[in-house]
Design a protein around this motif. Structure first.
Motif, PDB file in Angstrom:
ATOM      1  N   TRP A 238       0.861  -1.314   0.069  1.00  0.00           N
ATOM      2  CA  TRP A 238       0.048  -0.073   0.118  1.00  0.00           C
ATOM      3  C   TRP A 238       0.844   0.945  -0.093  1.00  0.00           C
ATOM      4  CZ3 TRP A 238       0.019   3.436   4.114  1.00  0.00           C
ATOM      5  CH2 TRP A 238      -0.912   4.674   3.900  1.00  0.00           C
ATOM      6  N   GLN A 239       0.688   2.279  -0.750  1.00  0.00           N
ATOM      7  CA  GLN A 239       1.329   3.253  -0.823  1.00  0.00           C
ATOM      8  C   GLN A 239       0.389   4.807  -0.822  1.00  0.00           C
ATOM      9  OE1 GLN A 239       3.517   1.401  -4.476  1.00  0.00           O
ATOM     10  NE2 GLN A 239       4.414   3.488  -4.071  1.00  0.00           N
ATOM     11  N   ARG A 240       0.795   5.681  -0.295  1.00  0.00           N
ATOM     12  CA  ARG A 240      -0.125   6.766  -0.362  1.00  0.00           C
ATOM     13  C   ARG A 240       1.010   8.018  -0.664  1.00  0.00           C
ATOM     14  NH1 ARG A 240      -5.423   8.478   0.672  1.00  0.00           N
ATOM     15  NH2 ARG A 240      -5.729  10.664   1.351  1.00  0.00           N
ATOM     16  N   GLN A 241       0.493   9.069  -1.331  1.00  0.00           N
ATOM     17  CA  GLN A 241       1.183  10.331  -1.250  1.00  0.00           C
ATOM     18  C   GLN A 241       0.150  11.416  -1.250  1.00  0.00           C
ATOM     19  OE1 GLN A 241       3.478  10.982  -4.969  1.00  0.00           O
ATOM     20  NE2 GLN A 241       3.932  13.086  -4.519  1.00  0.00           N
ATOM     21  N   ASP A 242       0.379  12.238   0.007  1.00  0.00           N
ATOM     22  CA  ASP A 242      -0.586  13.645  -0.052  1.00  0.00           C
ATOM     23  C   ASP A 242       0.425  14.762  -0.068  1.00  0.00           C
ATOM     24  OD1 ASP A 242      -2.685  12.054   1.119  1.00  0.00           O
ATOM     25  OD2 ASP A 242      -1.649  11.497   2.962  1.00  0.00           O
ATOM     26  N   VAL A 243      -0.247  15.603  -0.842  1.00  0.00           N
ATOM     27  CA  VAL A 243       0.434  16.761  -1.124  1.00  0.00           C
ATOM     28  C   VAL A 243      -0.032  17.957  -0.563  1.00  0.00           C
ATOM     29  CG1 VAL A 243       0.953  18.378  -3.262  1.00  0.00           C
ATOM     30  CG2 VAL A 243       0.676  15.926  -3.639  1.00  0.00           C
ATOM     31  N   GLY A 244       0.855  18.968   0.164  1.00  0.00           N
ATOM     32  CA  GLY A 244       0.457  20.043   0.994  1.00  0.00           C
ATOM     33  C   GLY A 244      -0.466  21.032   0.352  1.00  0.00           C
ATOM     34  N   ASN A 245      -0.570  20.843  -0.992  1.00  0.00           N
ATOM     35  CA  ASN A 245      -1.409  21.926  -1.930  1.00  0.00           C
ATOM     36  C   ASN A 245      -2.813  21.431  -1.902  1.00  0.00           C
ATOM     37  OD1 ASN A 245      -2.567  24.004  -3.481  1.00  0.00           O
ATOM     38  ND2 ASN A 245      -1.428  23.245  -5.272  1.00  0.00           N
ATOM     39  N   ARG A 246      -3.809  22.137  -1.494  1.00  0.00           N
ATOM     40  CA  ARG A 246      -5.295  21.172  -1.441  1.00  0.00           C
ATOM     41  C   ARG A 246      -5.957  21.079  -2.687  1.00  0.00           C
ATOM     42  NH1 ARG A 246      -8.381  24.758   3.564  1.00  0.00           N
ATOM     43  NH2 ARG A 246      -7.077  23.815   5.197  1.00  0.00           N
ATOM     44  N   ALA A 247      -5.254  22.085  -3.896  1.00  0.00           N
ATOM     45  CA  ALA A 247      -5.752  21.692  -5.259  1.00  0.00           C
ATOM     46  C   ALA A 247      -5.300  20.577  -5.853  1.00  0.00           C
ATOM     47  CB  ALA A 247      -5.759  22.956  -5.843  1.00  0.00           C
ATOM     48  N   THR A 248      -4.093  19.886  -5.185  1.00  0.00           N
ATOM     49  CA  THR A 248      -3.565  18.797  -5.905  1.00  0.00           C
ATOM     50  C   THR A 248      -3.984  17.564  -5.102  1.00  0.00           C
ATOM     51  OG1 THR A 248      -1.633  19.957  -6.495  1.00  0.00           O
ATOM     52  CG2 THR A 248      -1.419  17.401  -6.420  1.00  0.00           C
ATOM     53  N   PRO A 249      -4.711  16.642  -5.804  1.00  0.00           N
ATOM     54  CA  PRO A 249      -5.106  15.253  -5.223  1.00  0.00           C
ATOM     55  C   PRO A 249      -4.312  14.400  -4.581  1.00  0.00           C
ATOM     56  CG  PRO A 249      -5.320  15.134  -7.484  1.00  0.00           C
ATOM     57  CD  PRO A 249      -4.911  16.448  -7.167  1.00  0.00           C
ATOM     58  N   SER A 250      -4.700  13.640  -3.719  1.00  0.00           N
ATOM     59  CA  SER A 250      -3.600  12.507  -3.057  1.00  0.00           C
ATOM     60  C   SER A 250      -3.804  11.577  -3.908  1.00  0.00           C
ATOM     61  CB  SER A 250      -4.355  12.307  -1.709  1.00  0.00           C
ATOM     62  OG  SER A 250      -4.315  13.266  -0.669  1.00  0.00           O
ATOM     63  N   MET A 251      -2.763  10.665  -3.940  1.00  0.00           N
ATOM     64  CA  MET A 251      -2.739   9.340  -4.779  1.00  0.00           C
ATOM     65  C   MET A 251      -2.578   8.201  -3.863  1.00  0.00           C
ATOM     66  SD  MET A 251      -0.802   6.590  -6.128  1.00  0.00           S
ATOM     67  CE  MET A 251       1.042   7.300  -5.676  1.00  0.00           C
ATOM     68  N   GLN A 252      -3.226   7.318  -4.163  1.00  0.00           N
ATOM     69  CA  GLN A 252      -3.160   5.801  -3.277  1.00  0.00           C
ATOM     70  C   GLN A 252      -2.903   4.613  -4.410  1.00  0.00           C
ATOM     71  OE1 GLN A 252      -5.141   5.105   0.693  1.00  0.00           O
ATOM     72  NE2 GLN A 252      -6.447   4.192  -0.906  1.00  0.00           N
ATOM     73  N   ALA A 253      -2.072   3.916  -3.885  1.00  0.00           N
ATOM     74  CA  ALA A 253      -2.181   2.750  -4.721  1.00  0.00           C
ATOM     75  C   ALA A 253      -1.732   1.553  -4.037  1.00  0.00           C
ATOM     76  CB  ALA A 253      -0.810   2.746  -5.559  1.00  0.00           C
ATOM     77  N   TRP A 254      -2.402   0.235  -4.500  1.00  0.00           N
ATOM     78  CA  TRP A 254      -2.199  -1.072  -4.068  1.00  0.00           C
ATOM     79  C   TRP A 254      -1.570  -1.955  -4.977  1.00  0.00           C
ATOM     80  CZ3 TRP A 254      -3.850  -2.454   0.871  1.00  0.00           C
ATOM     81  CH2 TRP A 254      -4.769  -1.547   1.586  1.00  0.00           C
ATOM     82  N   THR A 255      -0.561  -2.836  -4.670  1.00  0.00           N
ATOM     83  CA  THR A 255       0.024  -3.527  -5.643  1.00  0.00           C
ATOM     84  C   THR A 255       0.027  -4.980  -5.034  1.00  0.00           C
ATOM     85  OG1 THR A 255       1.430  -1.802  -6.462  1.00  0.00           O
ATOM     86  CG2 THR A 255       1.960  -4.008  -6.755  1.00  0.00           C
ATOM     87  N   VAL A 256      -0.318  -5.901  -5.968  1.00  0.00           N
ATOM     88  CA  VAL A 256      -0.242  -7.385  -5.726  1.00  0.00           C
ATOM     89  C   VAL A 256       0.666  -7.971  -6.376  1.00  0.00           C
ATOM     90  CG1 VAL A 256      -1.530  -9.722  -5.447  1.00  0.00           C
ATOM     91  CG2 VAL A 256      -2.672  -7.560  -4.800  1.00  0.00           C
ATOM     92  N   GLY A 257       1.638  -8.815  -6.001  1.00  0.00           N
ATOM     93  CA  GLY A 257       2.403  -9.501  -6.763  1.00  0.00           C
ATOM     94  C   GLY A 257       2.626 -10.896  -6.416  1.00  0.00           C
ATOM     95  N   LEU A 258       3.005 -11.530  -7.505  1.00  0.00           N
ATOM     96  CA  LEU A 258       3.287 -13.076  -7.511  1.00  0.00           C
ATOM     97  C   LEU A 258       4.364 -13.220  -8.285  1.00  0.00           C
ATOM     98  CD1 LEU A 258      -0.281 -14.484  -8.029  1.00  0.00           C
ATOM     99  CD2 LEU A 258       0.938 -14.171  -5.440  1.00  0.00           C
ATOM    100  N   SER A 259       5.285 -14.271  -7.495  1.00  0.00           N
ATOM    101  CA  SER A 259       6.694 -14.527  -8.457  1.00  0.00           C
ATOM    102  C   SER A 259       6.982 -15.997  -8.086  1.00  0.00           C
ATOM    103  CB  SER A 259       7.991 -13.852  -8.330  1.00  0.00           C
ATOM    104  OG  SER A 259       8.196 -13.720  -6.717  1.00  0.00           O
ATOM    105  N   ALA A 260       7.352 -16.935  -9.047  1.00  0.00           N
ATOM    106  CA  ALA A 260       7.753 -18.176  -8.644  1.00  0.00           C
ATOM    107  C   ALA A 260       8.883 -18.747  -9.564  1.00  0.00           C
ATOM    108  CB  ALA A 260       6.497 -19.101  -8.951  1.00  0.00           C
TER     109      ALA A 260
END
Length: 377
Positions: A274-296
């Motif tokens: 889980w990742q989140r980026q919050d920007v101190g400028n209210r006019a710029t939205p926050s970004m959130q991302a979820w990543t699922v990974g599999l490797s074998a």
């Protein structure tokens, strides 16, 4: 696992260098071990003797790409690994203490490979001096690995050819800042492992901000890590100022939060980040991302991987989803042929692309089928 990984005796030291926590001395996460030789000596060779090495990677691919209103073919580099050339030096200061220096440059597979990047340290991928001790941890300075989200949050290593790289990029707007995985002018310290835990901290300086109003302390970050042969847990928090912008050359705080869990189930290793980026400028939205990974691991040498990414933007109907499926067939431990199948599904207000695929309209969905080859030396 190749010459590099073989020198570690386990994946423990390697995972620290890649922005991941310590693993135990037992073998785990074998798919990681099979691709380890691509990360260079600074990340993988954790010896305490004198050494001097030249290393690098050559990667090229051909693909078919389609984004709805555009389609075509391309020959390019960096589909699985960044093309790079590096120089690693290590001097023993004692039985358990070494001084390390690493300089690594990335390049393209075209005629301008080295024409633009040797002019300044800031153009390098890696430029670091480090003091590493078995008992006291590691102190680093330069353009080096910070406390951000680890490389292995993406099974495809956050490369040019991976949708993850773009779906976790900053939100569009004034004050948004891209936190480099290797921030320049960074002083970082990582403790030794205690009862499975390790702590990291970093401070980055704005010595060459483009505006005179740029703050001397550009950013700071901390991370806490836990690892054993089957589990790796990581949490991090970073606060970095944006590039100066606007008529008054203001800088805006960007807050980066991240949490990852990796587990080796035996035949398959899985991860959730889980990742989140919050920007101190209210006019710029926050970004959130979820990543699922599999490797074998597959057979005696090959590796199969899958990544699923969900990007959420606070407002503007700019969410997006991504998927990548890949297979690496190793001809030798450091030489492989790879295939990649990937796409990004954009919402009507989103225009995220990857691997240089053109988008002619907002909301177009880039897709890509690629076959390539890489070689590490």
């Amino acid at each position: 696992m190749g010459a590099f990984a073989a020198r570690t005796g386990s994946l423990a030291a390697m995972l620290v260098g890649l922005g991941l926590p310590l693993a135990s001395e037992a073998e785990g996460f074998p798919a990681i071990g099979r691709v380890a030789s691509g990360f260079g000596y600074y990340n993988v060779d954790k010896g305490y003797d004198d050494t001097f090495k030249l290393y690098g990677t050559l990667d090229a691919f051909v693909n078919y790409q389609d984004s709805g209103h555009y389609s075509g073919y391309k020959l390019a580099g960096g589909g699985a690994w960044t093309n790079k050339l590096g120089l690693y030096m290590r001097k023993a200061l004692g039985a358990d203490t070494v001084l390390e220096v690493d300089v690594e440059e990335g390049f393209n597979v075209n005629g301008q490979a080295f024409s633009q990047h040797w002019k300044q340290i800031g153009g390098l991928r890696l430029a670091v001096v480090a003091l590493r001790s078995r008992d006291y941890g590691k102190l680093e300075f330069g353009k080096t690995y910070g406390m951000g989200t680890p490389t292995y949050a993406d099974p495809f290593l956050a490369t040019y050819g991976s949708p993850y790289t773009y779906l976790t990029s900053p939100p569009a707007g004034n004050g948004a800042f891209y936190l480099d995985m290797r921030p320049k002018h960074t002083l970082a310290y990582t403790t030794p492992k205690f009862a499975g835990f390790s702590l990291g901290s970093a401070v980055s300086f704005g010595f060459n901000d483009t505006a005179s109003s740029g703050k001397t302390v550009r950013g700071k970050g901390v991370s806490v890590q836990y690892g054993n042969a089957r589990w790796i847990l990581l949490g991090s928090f970073n606060d970095y100022l944006s590039d100066p912008w606007g008529a008054d050359n203001r800088q805006t705080h960007n807050y980066f939060k991240s949490a990852s869990v990796f587990h080796d189930f035996g035949p398959v290793a899985g991860s959730l980040t889980w990742q989140r980026q919050d920007v101190g400028n209210r006019a710029t939205p926050s970004m959130q991302a979820w990543t699922v990974g599999l490797s074998a691991p597959v057979g005696k040498a090959d590796v199969a991987r899958l990544a699923l990414v969900k990007r959420d933007i606070e407002f503007g109907d700019k969410d997006a989803y991504g998927m990548m499926l890949g297979y690496d067939h190793f001809l030798r431990p450091q030489w492989a042929i790879y295939g990649r199948l990937a796409l990004i599904a954009n919402r009507p207000g989103s225009a995220i692309s990857y691997a240089g695929i053109p988008l002619e309209q907002v909301g177009d969905d880039p897709q890509n089928v690629a076959i390539g080859m890489y070689y590490h030396f």
